[in-house]
Design a protein around this motif. Structure first.
Motif, short mmCIF file in Angstrom:
data_model
loop_
_atom_site.label_atom_id
_atom_site.label_comp_id
_atom_site.label_asym_id
_atom_site.label_seq_id
_atom_site.Cartn_x
_atom_site.Cartn_y
_atom_site.Cartn_z
N ARG A 700 0.84 -1.21 0.00
CA ARG A 700 0.00 0.00 0.00
C ARG A 700 0.87 1.26 0.00
O ARG A 700 0.64 2.19 -0.77
N CYS A 701 1.85 1.30 0.88
CA CYS A 701 2.71 2.48 0.97
C CYS A 701 3.49 2.69 -0.32
O CYS A 701 3.64 3.82 -0.80
N THR A 702 3.98 1.59 -0.90
CA THR A 702 4.77 1.69 -2.13
C THR A 702 3.93 2.25 -3.28
O THR A 702 4.38 3.12 -4.03
N PHE A 703 2.71 1.74 -3.40
CA PHE A 703 1.86 2.23 -4.49
C PHE A 703 1.49 3.71 -4.29
O PHE A 703 1.50 4.49 -5.24
N MET A 704 1.18 4.11 -3.07
CA MET A 704 0.84 5.51 -2.83
C MET A 704 2.04 6.41 -3.08
O MET A 704 1.90 7.54 -3.55
N TYR A 751 -3.21 -6.82 -2.37
CA TYR A 751 -3.27 -5.41 -2.80
C TYR A 751 -2.65 -5.25 -4.18
O TYR A 751 -3.13 -4.47 -5.00
N TYR A 752 -1.56 -5.99 -4.45
CA TYR A 752 -0.92 -5.95 -5.77
C TYR A 752 -1.94 -6.30 -6.85
O TYR A 752 -2.01 -5.65 -7.90
N LYS A 753 -2.72 -7.32 -6.60
CA LYS A 753 -3.72 -7.75 -7.60
C LYS A 753 -4.79 -6.68 -7.81
O LYS A 753 -5.28 -6.47 -8.93
N GLU A 754 -5.17 -5.99 -6.73
CA GLU A 754 -6.14 -4.90 -6.86
C GLU A 754 -5.57 -3.77 -7.71
O GLU A 754 -6.26 -3.22 -8.58
N VAL A 755 -4.31 -3.43 -7.46
CA VAL A 755 -3.67 -2.36 -8.24
C VAL A 755 -3.58 -2.76 -9.70
O VAL A 755 -3.89 -1.97 -10.61
N LEU A 756 -3.19 -4.00 -9.96
CA LEU A 756 -3.06 -4.48 -11.33
C LEU A 756 -4.40 -4.41 -12.06
O LEU A 756 -4.47 -4.13 -13.26
N LYS A 757 -5.47 -4.62 -11.32
CA LYS A 757 -6.81 -4.60 -11.91
C LYS A 757 -7.31 -3.17 -12.16
O LYS A 757 -7.97 -2.90 -13.18
N GLU A 758 -6.99 -2.26 -11.27
CA GLU A 758 -7.58 -0.91 -11.34
C GLU A 758 -6.69 0.12 -12.03
O GLU A 758 -7.20 1.07 -12.63
N CYS A 759 -5.38 -0.04 -11.95
CA CYS A 759 -4.49 1.02 -12.42
C CYS A 759 -3.91 0.68 -13.80
O CYS A 759 -3.06 -0.22 -13.92
N GLU A 760 -4.36 1.37 -14.82
CA GLU A 760 -3.89 1.14 -16.17
C GLU A 760 -2.40 1.46 -16.32
O GLU A 760 -1.68 0.82 -17.08
N TYR A 761 -1.95 2.50 -15.60
CA TYR A 761 -0.53 2.86 -15.66
C TYR A 761 0.33 1.68 -15.20
O TYR A 761 1.32 1.32 -15.85
N PHE A 762 -0.05 1.11 -14.07
CA PHE A 762 0.75 0.02 -13.53
C PHE A 762 0.65 -1.22 -14.42
O PHE A 762 1.63 -1.93 -14.67
#
Length: 769
Positions: A700-704, A751-762
């Motif tokens: 979480r901290c890394t993504f923010m 959380y990584y999987k959530e980011v991969l699903k929601e964030c097009e940049y990532f």
């Protein structure tokens, strides 16, 4: 003459290709709206009020560059132009024995069926009117008058099919309206049989108008014949001149422009109601045609009316000279003089880039004429001419001459005329301020009373009578001049009182000086008036200072200032201590919230978290919440309202601050950095990452932190964790170090999987790898 018909005449000529006519603004629609066709409005500078000098019947012709007619809404319907006047005439015809509201309803709104219903009610055949009908019970109208009225109404309603058009506008294809042949017999017999002079004159008008609207030349000619045959038998009232307007229209149709324009001038001169339609139809074709019209005038008054109409449309200078030669005391000069002054102050003297020399010559000729008449003092309102001469010189920056004419005007002011006195005082203040070279204690004492007078929108005890005084633009000019002088002298506090701009608010010490000024108990008279011009409240300044302290993470000091304010009921729309993968202000605002935060409670919570972090208590949780808070009170978060609540009375958007603010646009932009700065959020996300105990927390901290770095790139800030890599000198890609950490170290987390699903940049980053 019917106003819609005047428009109809112009369009009919256009459609038939038998007439030449040039519109000043645009082609208008048939019988509906005949106002300005401009689709935008640009404010015009004005400090000279024609309402104080010119007869109000000329108000539509006061100068304005934005509308065809001054003070009239462009959407006003020409079909209703005569309604009030016609209703008044019928009301007096019945000696007040017919309810006025019922007359207005019957004359302007009712259908033939409604008219029958009301008539039955009056004759006793119907005991009660439907609820939608106005009460018609007042008085006892004469039965004979009543019968004649309702018979006339039935015929008048039949005529509306060709005289009233509510469906077309200027962008519609124009469909001509013609009078039906079958109506001729009914109108003719009704006119011949009618004995009541009042009703008979209106039937005569209907006949004249009917023949005008027939679709053949022979019938059109009958409108003139009917008018001439019976004109001497009726009073020269509104009905008479409306009928004369159709005669004028007929002659225009026959290309007898000289006679047509002369007749229109007679209608124009009769009453306010006829001025606009007559002026609209008045179109001299050339000098020969114009001289022929002048020769038809039977006396000086008629000549003066013609010159006034020409002056409004074409050449004020020439018209004024001719009227002065005929009668220098004519009240028709007032309108032309006001138009000259207002056009000069609004447009300047070089408004025509194609032919500036011609424009300047015309300006100088007009200026010389006004000065000459002011010095002669032989007009009906010499003070008007003196003020005008002074103001025109003021506009030319000839302040010495302006002062001379103002001094003459003051001696000529009508005793007790507060309007004229107020106008003179306003122009005096403009002159005094524009002559200033610097601001000092003596100047401030001299300006205290004038500035107090100018600051009050009601302008003192006589506010109701001075409501039309055009002081707003003058007030703005005065403030700009004073602010400019203070700026040159380096006095930012006094400058901002008269020209509020964002530059001073970036300097906390200067804001403190403003606070001291507002809280000072023994203000000088000038300081008191200065504060009247300053639009920012003490609470606004406290909030601004508190806001700056919060962004500098000095929450205890911020709370002290927030508590000095009056209680704030405003609450943040979303919980600023929450975070989300994709920024969505509205989503967070719509989400259920257990706790609402005011600005004060938000900062108090921040202070509590800071205190616990310093004490080593719940460090990860507290730094994570603080990081979210500092992220959310930037432009990118859900708590933008925290800084948007600040009200300094100016536009603080980046685009606005790119404009010149006393030459300090760059500094002003720097003042906004805190609204976009990701430093505080980055600091606390970094601390949270260091104190995290699980990979989910670290993810979480890394993504923010990656979002902070990305926002820095949007802000144009060089962030070492978000760099641009050029490929083949033509394209580039962004490399986010936090993306790399997230992928390499935390790919197993939920959380990584959530980011991969929601964030097009990532996702793009991962796919490229």
């Amino acid at each position: 003459m019917n106003w819609p018909t005047s428009t109809y005449l112009n369009i009919r000529q256009k459609l038939s290709a038998r007439f030449l006519i040039v519109f000043s603004f645009c082609t208008l629609a048939l019988a509906g709206v005949i106002w300005a066709c401009a689709d935008s409005y640009e404010p015009e500078y004005s400090a000279f009020t024609p309402e104080f000098f010119v007869n109000k019947q000329y108000l539509p012709f006061f100068y304005t560059g934005n509308e065809v007619y001054y003070g009239l809404d462009h959407a006003d319907d020409s079909n209703i132009w005569y309604n009030e006047k016609v209703t008044d005439e019928w009301y007096h015809h019945f000696n007040g024995q017919f309810a006025r509201q019922s007359l207005l309803f019957l004359l302007t709104t009712a259908t033939r069926g409604m008219i029958d219903t009301v008539y039955k009610n009056y004759t006793g055949a119907l005991h009660a009117l439907p609820a939608a009908y106005p009460d018609s019970s007042k008085g006892r109208p004469d039965k004979a008058q009543l019968s004649g009225f309702f018979k006339y109404l039935q015929l008048a309603k039949s005529c509306e099919i060709f005289t009233v058009n509510n469906s077309q506008r200027s962008w519609d294809k124009v469909t001509p309206l013609y009078a039906p042949a079958k109506l001729e017999s009914s109108l003719t017999h009704a006119f011949q049989d009618e004995n009541d002079p009042f009703i008979k004159s209106r039937l005569w008008f209907q006949l004249v108008r009917y023949y005008y609207f027939r679709d053949n030349d022979a019938a059109n000619a009958k409108s003139v014949a009917i008018f001439n045959k019976y004109k001497d038998g009726f009073a020269k009232d509104l009905t008479y001149y409306r009928a004369l307007g159709y005669v004028a229209g007929y002659y225009y149709h026959q290309k007898n422009y000289a006679l047509s324009n002369y007749l229109y001038s007679l209608c124009y001169n009769y009453s306010y109601e006829l001025k606009i339609p007559s002026y609209w139809s008045f179109h001299p074709q050339n000098e020969t045609d114009w001289k022929a019209t002048l020769r038809m005038a039977k006396n000086k008054d008629e000549q003066i009316t013609l010159w006034q109409m020409l002056g409004i449309q074409y050449d004020e200078n020439r018209a004024m000279k001719e009227i002065i030669a005929l009668d220098p005391k004519s009240e028709k000069l007032d309108l032309l003089l006001s138009r000259m002054v207002n056009s000069h102050e609004s447009s300047g003297i070089y408004s025509d880039p194609v032919n500036p020399d011609s424009v300047r010559k015309s300006y100088l000729d007009g200026k010389h004429l006004v000065e000459t008449m002011a010095l002669k003092g032989n007009t009906a309102k010499p003070y008007f001419w003196s003020l005008a001469a002074g103001y025109i010189n003021y506009l030319d920056s000839n302040y010495k001459a302006a002062g001379k004419f103002y001094a003459i005007a003051k001696k000529q002011f009508p005793p007790g005329d507060v309007n004229v006195q107020a106008q003179g005082k306003l122009l005096d203040i403009l002159l005094i301020v524009n002559k200033l070279k610097r601001m000092d204690a003596t100047t401030e004492r001299q300006l205290t009373e004038p500035l107090n007078w100018l600051a009050d929108p009601t302008l003192g005890k006589s506010g109701s009578t001075l409501s039309k005084l055009r002081y707003s633009d003058a007030k703005g000019t005065v403030m700009q001049v004073i602010a400019r002088l203070y700026h040159r002298q380096g006095n930012l506090v006094k400058e901002v009182c008269f020209n509020n701009n964002y530059v001073i608010y970036k300097d906390s010490a200067q804001v403190e000086n403003l606070i001291k000024l507002l809280t000072k108990t023994n203000k000088t008279p000038f300081e008191k008036v200065m504060v009247r011009y300053y639009p920012v409240t003490l609470d606004n300044l406290y909030y601004h200072q508190a806001l700056s302290l919060v962004y500098r993470q000095q929450t205890a000091k911020a709370i002290f200032l927030l508590k000095k304010m009056k209680p704030v009921e405003f609450v943040l729309y979303a919980n600023p201590f929450n975070s989300r993968i994709m920024d969505c202000h509205d989503c967070d605002a719509a989400a259920p919230q257990k706790q609402k935060f005011t600005p004060l409670s938000f900062v108090q919570t921040l202070l509590k978290l800071q205190t616990e972090v310093k004490a080593g208590k719940n460090v990860y949780r507290n730094t994570w919440l603080m990081a979210n808070a500092y992220y959310n009170i930037t432009y990118y978060g859900n708590g933008r309202a925290f800084y948007q609540y600040e009200d300094l009375g100016i536009d603080t958007s980046p685009n606005a601050l790119n404009t010149d603010l006393s030459g300090s646009g760059d500094d002003a932009n720097a003042a906004l950095d805190s609204h976009y700065d990701m430093a505080a959020a980055t600091k606390y996300y970094t601390l949270a990452l260091r104190n995290a105990t699980t990979n989910e927390q670290r993810a979480r901290c890394t993504f923010m932190l990656s979002k902070c770095a990305q926002n820095d790139s949007y802000n144009g800030v060089d962030n070492p964790n978000y760099i641009k890599k050029v490929i083949n000198d033509t394209s580039y890609t962004y490399l986010n170090k936090y993306f790399q950490l997230l992928k390499n170290n935390y790919s197993k987390t939920a959380y990584y999987k959530e980011v991969l699903k929601e964030c097009e940049y990532f996702k793009s980053y991962v796919d490229e790898k």
